[in-house]
Design a protein around this motif. Sequence first.
Motif, PDB file in Angstrom:
ATOM      1  N   THR A  34       0.826  -1.205   0.000  1.00  0.00           N
ATOM      2  CA  THR A  34       0.000   0.000   0.000  1.00  0.00           C
ATOM      3  C   THR A  34       0.863   1.259   0.000  1.00  0.00           C
ATOM      4  O   THR A  34       0.590   2.219  -0.745  1.00  0.00           O
ATOM      5  CB  THR A  34      -0.935   0.001   1.217  1.00  0.00           C
ATOM      6  N   GLN A  35       1.895   1.248   0.833  1.00  0.00           N
ATOM      7  CA  GLN A  35       2.745   2.432   0.940  1.00  0.00           C
ATOM      8  C   GLN A  35       3.486   2.708  -0.360  1.00  0.00           C
ATOM      9  O   GLN A  35       3.545   3.860  -0.830  1.00  0.00           O
ATOM     10  CB  GLN A  35       3.744   2.253   2.095  1.00  0.00           C
ATOM     11  N   GLN A  36       4.058   1.673  -0.957  1.00  0.00           N
ATOM     12  CA  GLN A  36       4.833   1.891  -2.178  1.00  0.00           C
ATOM     13  C   GLN A  36       3.927   2.268  -3.346  1.00  0.00           C
ATOM     14  O   GLN A  36       4.296   3.089  -4.197  1.00  0.00           O
ATOM     15  CB  GLN A  36       5.662   0.648  -2.503  1.00  0.00           C
ATOM     16  N   ALA A  37       2.725   1.652  -3.401  1.00  0.00           N
ATOM     17  CA  ALA A  37       1.792   2.021  -4.465  1.00  0.00           C
ATOM     18  C   ALA A  37       1.347   3.472  -4.304  1.00  0.00           C
ATOM     19  O   ALA A  37       1.296   4.241  -5.282  1.00  0.00           O
ATOM     20  CB  ALA A  37       0.582   1.084  -4.444  1.00  0.00           C
ATOM     21  N   PHE A  38       1.036   3.870  -3.070  1.00  0.00           N
ATOM     22  CA  PHE A  38       0.586   5.239  -2.810  1.00  0.00           C
ATOM     23  C   PHE A  38       1.655   6.255  -3.222  1.00  0.00           C
ATOM     24  O   PHE A  38       1.337   7.314  -3.786  1.00  0.00           O
ATOM     25  CB  PHE A  38       0.245   5.392  -1.331  1.00  0.00           C
ATOM     26  N   ALA A  39       2.903   5.919  -2.954  1.00  0.00           N
ATOM     27  CA  ALA A  39       3.992   6.836  -3.301  1.00  0.00           C
ATOM     28  C   ALA A  39       4.086   7.052  -4.805  1.00  0.00           C
ATOM     29  O   ALA A  39       4.581   8.090  -5.266  1.00  0.00           O
ATOM     30  CB  ALA A  39       5.317   6.291  -2.762  1.00  0.00           C
ATOM     31  N   LEU A  40       3.583   6.086  -5.579  1.00  0.00           N
ATOM     32  CA  LEU A  40       3.622   6.193  -7.042  1.00  0.00           C
ATOM     33  C   LEU A  40       2.297   6.683  -7.615  1.00  0.00           C
ATOM     34  O   LEU A  40       2.123   6.737  -8.836  1.00  0.00           O
ATOM     35  CB  LEU A  40       3.959   4.828  -7.653  1.00  0.00           C
ATOM     36  N   GLY A  41       1.343   7.006  -6.751  1.00  0.00           N
ATOM     37  CA  GLY A  41       0.037   7.443  -7.227  1.00  0.00           C
ATOM     38  C   GLY A  41      -0.802   6.299  -7.765  1.00  0.00           C
ATOM     39  O   GLY A  41      -1.711   6.519  -8.580  1.00  0.00           O
TER      40      GLY A  41
END
Length: 697
Positions: free
Chosen positions: A225-232
């Motif tokens: 979730t965190q890494q996906a969120f960082a990429l939009g």
Amino acid sequence: MADLLLELFSEEIPARMQARASEDLKRLVTGHMVEAGLTYADARAFAGPRRLTLVLGDVPEATMATREERKGPRADAPEKAIEGFLRSTGLTRDQLETRADKKGDVLFSVIDRPGRPAEEVIAEAVEAAVRNFPWPKSMRWGTGSLRWVRPLRRILCTLSDESGSRVVPFEIDGIASGDVTEGHRVHGDGPIRVAGFEDYAAKLEAAKVVVDAGARTRRIEHELTQQAFALGLEVVTDPGLMTEVTGLAEWPVVLVGQIEERFLALPPEVLQTSMREHQKFFSLRNPATGRIERFATVANLDAPDGGAAILAGNGRVLAARLSDAAFFWENDLRTIKARGLEGMGEALAAVTFHEKLGSQADRVARIAALAREIAPSVGARPDLAAEAARVAKADLASEMVYEFPELQGVMGRFYAAAAGHDDGVPEACEAHYRPLGPTDAVPDEPVAIAVALADKIDMLSGFWAIDEKPTGSKDPFALRRAALGAIRTVLEAGLRLRLRPLGVSHFALISDAPTPQAEAMADSLLAFIADRLKVALRDQGVRHDVIQACFDLGGQDDLVLLVARVRALQDFLATEDGANLLAAYRRAANIVAAEAKKEPEADFAATPDPASAVEPAETVLFEALAALQPRVEAALVAEDFAAAMGAMAELRAPVDAFFDDVTVNAADPGLRLNRLRLLSALSALMSRVADWEGIEG
């Protein structure tokens, strides 16, 4: 009291087997212990790629000492009786006690069993569990006889209390128990000696092993979730894949990689399926466009380069896989451009659906005819429903679905759109398979509903026609699921659809059966659907006997109307008036049935004569029936079953008074016959609503 720590350390356990294995270990070990008299306060089981772990709290030092007394024969009983008692107890004559009883001296056996050390019982329990473990598949290795899912390397088994930790000593097939485990295959640094679960979990964490599968899952979800969120981006939810990768990584590390630009135009479902099936990758989606733009993999180690080499290797393999998918996609589109989607589907003529039911193309033709017939009842245009049915299964002939069968329907939607179909046809290609399970949504567009129902009714009718019905637990063609799917589709869409005429005409089409035979098959299939309806409504608190009572009226093939009647009847029976009327119906029906046996030639069903009534309560019941019958009939015509039940509730007082004040079997034959006909009329009116005979309680 002490805490038990057991770990069975092996080569990699398949992810799909881990959760069940941890529960089996807990069940087998604790079951043996309890049977032997060794208790525990709580139990926790864990599973990972290379280990099954069991923790039991507050295990006693030993089992309780027991005394078993058994009463035997009298002391002066025949010798053979005494010998039989001795054999059953395992004692000798001089070990028996003689006690005075009312009828003389009686022999008793008294067996004192001392408590057994916990270590002894645990050793037995673990060995029994290991040797009888219910793995779906297991193997032998080396020269030993032991079977395990993969080679078993270590057994850690300790008891720990305030004074320290001690090994429970035993050996299984040359593997001695101990207090040593191992950490991560790559990051671990040799054997690890542990003392109790807290020490065990902490030292393994330091050696890059997360023991708890739930903790590993939460770690993966958080990082994704965190890494996906960082990429939009957002993670495409995939519970099955999450369970699998949790079982593959003792030290999960999430890495996000690129998908080559040339593959981003592929349908998102193709990308997701290819990455999940071949690589066990999660898909990261752009919420604005719906495109899959990145992949995420779960590594089982902390790579020195931050995972760059892992991602590079995965990227190369993924590119090769997606190149295949792109090739299939482009080839299928060329076929559709040249021949249309129906042209692609022509290949189904060479694909056998069932040897007695013809090819897939034959089945498509039947579904199209049935969809056209159903369409007006569901608000769809007949020609559009038939068009959708003709192309709904064409993607089964595509290269993409041949490679990824789970994409059937999904690819049909894309291919139908590419072929120029519209007005709900592409959506029907995908949705007509639904619902696939109890939690799956049903189709909600008219064309899709028509094709979905036609598909399921053809499936049921076809296998009914060739006598391939479900038996017991066997249902090789998933006919129960098809019936439940049809029921849910009809009920959730509120469709007023008569199933029996559809079934009769379709049976005639499938088997070229004469009308009486087609009608008999349709009635048999409707009875099966009624049984499935009981299952569908059971979780909603609807009684099976109430469903059957309404179905047994006959002609109840409109499921929406049937369920409305069922719910009204169940609500009515829950009232005091309903319960009393049920009792009155039974009393009336039983009296008439008993007299009919005595006088089979008598016509008790004839209309009773109100003018022949003598008792006031008799006259009141005649008047109540005369007043209520048109109200009940009108309510039934209006399909207002609650109103019909409400009208019948007004019969309670007249019926109670009749049975209290009137002698049915009067001495006057004419009076007796008229009263029996009055009871028959009462039963007949109540039977307009339901078949009360089958209602329980």
